[in-house]
Design a protein around this motif. Structure first.
Motif, PDB file in Angstrom:
ATOM      1  N   TYR A 192     103.212  -8.177  76.304  1.00 45.57           N
ATOM      2  CA  TYR A 192     103.648  -8.814  74.998  1.00 45.57           C
ATOM      3  C   TYR A 192     104.615  -7.957  74.038  1.00 45.57           C
ATOM      4  N   SER A 214     106.927  -8.236  70.393  1.00 41.74           N
ATOM      5  CA  SER A 214     107.179  -9.212  69.318  1.00 41.74           C
ATOM      6  C   SER A 214     108.454  -9.415  68.779  1.00 41.74           C
ATOM      7  N   SER A 248     104.635 -14.178  71.508  1.00 41.51           N
ATOM      8  CA  SER A 248     103.318 -15.035  71.444  1.00 41.51           C
ATOM      9  C   SER A 248     103.655 -16.576  71.656  1.00 41.51           C
ATOM     10  N   PRO A 252     100.441  -7.177  67.826  1.00 39.99           N
ATOM     11  CA  PRO A 252     100.387  -8.279  67.007  1.00 39.99           C
ATOM     12  C   PRO A 252      99.913  -7.947  65.491  1.00 39.99           C
ATOM     13  N   ALA A 290      94.604 -12.081  66.867  1.00 41.65           N
ATOM     14  CA  ALA A 290      95.617 -12.330  67.579  1.00 41.65           C
ATOM     15  C   ALA A 290      95.485 -11.346  68.834  1.00 41.65           C
ATOM     16  N   GLU A 303      95.218 -12.485  72.773  1.00 39.35           N
ATOM     17  CA  GLU A 303      96.119 -12.074  73.734  1.00 39.35           C
ATOM     18  C   GLU A 303      95.602 -11.436  74.798  1.00 39.35           C
TER      19      GLU A 303
END
Lengths: 341, 494
Positions: free
Chosen positions: B237, B239, B291, B311, B316, B320
């Motif tokens: 992940y 951002s 996301s 996150p 969140a 995730e």
């Protein structure tokens, strides 16, 4: 399939007449009378709307890059081509943007989905997540699929044999390139990003290669309607002209013998808009006569000035004319020069 | 006549292909089918949607599902359709008027209708729904109703009006992340007595680890180590889209034998769909994503989820990391943290809510045409926030523009404070010197259940010594078109 070369080719065509942004509008397929007319004027209509998703920033950065490489000289939005190495347009011979742009993506989306659905059924696993999200495409493919209802074997064999024949008419490279993008049972097709890594080409190069091959396929299918009866169903029957929808309305009124002023009144549009439409129609519709708007004499005068000055710049042309012809009339007369190209 | 568990399991198999219920599902379905208003919490990835989808298919009327995100609705509809269930649709703002009309005209032909909370406010839609028999109203992601929740959606508070309008059918409120105070808010704002079915949300098969690094360089190094040592389906992940793409390329160059791709909201939809499906079918080993990646994605065999960026909330993060280990196998969640990483989510919070200048502009312009320009200037979330609060204020006694501004600024600051507090909680967790699992679920349940495999890097786990080895069967795709066509259509294999 070199995108930068393609842009360069187009810049050479419009040099001195238009800004480099006109090439962007052409690739993007901007639905303005100016861009549509330019497409004809400069003999570049095959490139019209071949890259609708091209972003202005990306295009501008390519222009800057070309200037850095010493290919062109930039002065604001104007430019000069520095070394006019003769560039062959042969690699782009298959492009037919002007004719195919309204439905080429529609065709390919349908092909992707039909191939996926057929492959799933061939593998006896009819439940799958469609690789194309567009509901309209899904409905359309479903309609085609239902024509073969209870006869899955037939559609499987037919799609296979038609694709096989079609791919044989492409080069080996092209056939591989397109087949890699197909999704079948448990085999999801390659994305453009992945293809660009595999072939060591830029994303834009891949896009252009794809468009060329796509147009080649559409041409082959249309050309021999009989032998590709299933694939031909994916190409919409278009009796409609390649007009913007607003221009089409104006065209309908003209056919009913409305004058420009009457059309202005019923459509509640400005005269300049209607004039744009008329120019667009004159550029696109083969048997459209400009005579109600330009006399034969005027047309001869305008064409004479154009060939004398060897320019497409409206202002320069108008300055040389003596009978006070309007810009509208000059633009209409210019549409006649296309057929001379 | 209520069906027995065995009978329901036959239906479950028929519609969804599962032989038995997972924890909690049967109890919730039973409560719903007995027409009880129900508030249920189940951990992420435990099949919450079955809890209303099965009752919906077995009952006479329509089930309306209120859902906060369009992408979530669309994915759910897609999955149901792929299962052969066709009487489903999603009413959302992306539809053009014709599409909307065609759905509304044949409303009674659907079994499940997903709907955004804003849509429920429209008179036209309310009228249509009133004319139908609605057997169940589902409030998905019900924590959105609470101001204290991490995803407050003001329009959720109006669901009770809609519920009243359509004649009080049973409600099922679902959430994977509702603390006790949020549960109370849900009951308060839905304004009915609810049976609470609360399941612990800790995931017993996930092991948690946090890697503190000096800087980005060390972070990348650690990431490469993790990938080298763990040959399992992996999600990473990010951002930032840019970093997401760059790291994806970096991994691809470092490990030419691994199939890695990136996925984010800035890509064309055809590309996105291809990448998502490739990952589902194990054609990709690693996906680098933001996301934006698959809310509805239910890939069972993901075993490693790495957070390269944090996150902005614990919830969140739980969601995730909860994409790992859905099949019950041992799975691992690793957070890579470098000092200074918190700056990015703090900036995000600021950018999600309107600032004073934007609020002033909105209040001054709101009765004029200029509002359209403002709408294109600021983000959708910001505009929704402004619109909601100004309408709310106008419903009360008339107030001056000055007062309006002040009240909206106060609201915006309040949300920023709640969000910052959420982020502080997450940061506190990142730095905690104690059991990671216990403190992660601290706010949500009183106690945690024992881990099925390893707990966390504080208790019993050493990530540096850990290796997930799994012989992988690589699926080779044909490059040659003739082979590819033969595979696709099974030709020549008599």
């Amino acid at each position: 399939m070199d995108f930068i070369k393609l842009v360069y080719t187009l810049l050479i065509k419009v040099e001195g007449q238009r800004s480099y942004r006109s090439v962007y509008h052409l690739l993007k397929g901007k639905k303005s009378a100016q861009t549509i007319q330019d497409a004809h004027l400069f003999g570049v209509k095959n490139y019209f709307a071949i890259y609708p998703k091209l972003h202005i920033d990306v295009f501008d950065s390519i222009i800057v890059e070309m200037s850095n490489q010493g290919l062109i000289n930039l002065e604001g939005t104007n430019f000069q081509v520095i070394s006019k190495t003769s560039i062959s347009e042969k690699p782009y011979a298959n492009l037919n943007g002007y004719e195919y742009h309204t439905y080429d993506e529609w065709f390919f989306s349908q092909l992707l989905l039909l191939a996926q659905a057929t492959s799933q059924h061939a593998h006896q696993s009819p439940r799958f997540i469609p690789i194309v999200d567009d509901i309209q495409v899904q409905h359309s493919v479903k309609r085609i699929w239902n024509m073969y209802k209870n006869n899955e074997k037939v559609i499987i064999e037919q799609l296979y044999s038609e694709l096989h024949r079609l791919f044989e008419l492409l080069t080996q490279e092209e056939a591989n390139f397109i087949s890699m993008q197909l999704t079948g049972n448990k085999h999801i097709g390659w994305s453009f990003t992945q293809l660009s890594e595999y072939y060591h080409l830029s994303y834009h190069d891949i896009h252009i290669w794809y468009k060329q091959t796509l147009h080649k396929m559409i041409h082959l299918i249309k050309d021999s309607n009989q032998t590709f009866s299933l694939l031909a169903l994916l190409i919409p029957v278009t009796s409609e002209f390649n007009l913007t929808s607003s221009a089409r309305k104006t065209y309908n009124y003209l056919q009913k013998n409305y004058s420009i002023n009457q059309i202005m009144a019923v459509r509640n549009l400005k005269i300049s808009t209607i004039e744009d439409h008329v120019v667009e129609i004159a550029s696109s519709v083969d048997d459209f006569s400009i005579r109600p708007f330009v006399t034969e004499e005027m047309e001869q005068d305008i064409l004479a000035v154009i060939s004398k000055l060897n320019t497409r710049k409206l202002k320069e042309i108008k300055d040389q004319l003596t009978n006070n012809e309007s810009y509208f009339q000059i633009r209409l007369a210019m549409t006649c020069t296309n057929s001379l190209d | 006549m209520m069906k027995t568990k065995e009978e329901l399991e036959i239906d479950l198999y028929k519609y969804f292909g599962y032989k038995s219920f997972r924890e909690g599902q049967y109890e919730i379905i039973q409560s719903v089918m007995n027409d009880k208003h129900t508030l249920a919490t189940l951990p992420t990835g435990s099949g919450k949607s079955i809890c209303y989808q099965l009752p919906a298919l077995l009952s006479e009327g329509i089930t309306v599902v209120v859902s906060p995100l369009i992408s979530l609705m669309v994915d759910q509809v897609k999955l149901l359709k792929a299962n052969g269930l066709k009487q489903v649709t999603a009413l959302n703002s992306l539809m053009n008027p014709q599409q909307k009309k065609s759905v509304l005209d044949q409303l009674q032909n659907y079994k499940i209708i997903y709907c955004s909370p804003e849509m429920l406010q429209q008179e036209q839609i309310k009228t249509k729904f009133r004319a139908c028999e609605i057997s169940l109203l589902v409030v998905d992601e019900a924590h959105c109703i609470s101001q204290w929740g991490h995803e407050f959606r003001p329009d959720y508070m109006k669901i009770t009006n809609f519920h009243h309008d359509i004649g009080h059918p049973p409600i099922l409120a679902l959430s994977a992340t509702a603390t006790e105070s949020i549960q109370n808010d849900i009951i308060k704002y839905l304004n009915v007595d609810m049976k609470k079915i609360i399941y612990p949300m800790d995931r017993q098969n996930i092991t948690y680890a946090i890697e503190h690094t000096e800087d980005d360089l060390e972070k990348k190094e650690r990431l490469l180590n993790l990938i080298e040592n763990n040959e399992v389906p992996t999600m990473i992940y990010f951002s930032s889209k840019k970093v997401c793409e760059a790291v994806s390329r970096y991994i691809g160059e470092t490990f030419p034998n691994k199939n890695v791709a990136f996925y984010h909201g800035g890509m064309e939809s055809r590309e996105r769909l291809l990448i998502q499906q490739q990952f589902m079918f194990d054609q990709l080993d690693i996906i680098c994503c933001t996301s934006a990646f698959g809310m509805g994605v239910d890939k069972a065999n993901i075993r490693l989820v790495i957070h390269y960026h944090l996150p902005s909330t614990i919830e969140a993060y739980i969601q995730e990391s909860g994409r790992a280990g859905r099949n019950g196998d041992h799975a691992l969640s690793v957070v890579l943290f470098a000092e200074g990483d918190e700056a990015l989510p703090f900036r995000l919070i600021e950018s999600e809510l309107p600032d004073e200048q934007e609020i002033n502009k909105f209040v001054n312009l709101q009765e004029e045409l200029g509002i359209k320009d403002l709408q294109s200037e600021i983000s959708e979330t910001k505009f929704r926030f402004l619109e909601y609060h100004s309408t709310l204020l106008k419903q009360k006694s008339p107030i001056s523009k000055g007062e309006q501004k002040e009240l909206i600024i106060a609201q915006s600051n309040h949300r920023k404070k709640v969000k910052s507090q959420n982020l502080f909680n997450l940061l506190e967790w990142v730095h905690i010197d104690g059991c990671k699992r216990r403190s992660l679920y601290n706010g949500f349940q009183n106690d945690i259940r024992p881990a099925h495999f390893y707990c966390c890097d504080y208790c019993d786990f050493n990530i540096h010594k850990w290796k997930f080895k799994k012989p992988k069967q690589k699926v080779n795709q044909s490059i040659n078109w003739e082979d590819k066509l033969k595979e696709m259509f099974l030709i020549g294999e008599e």
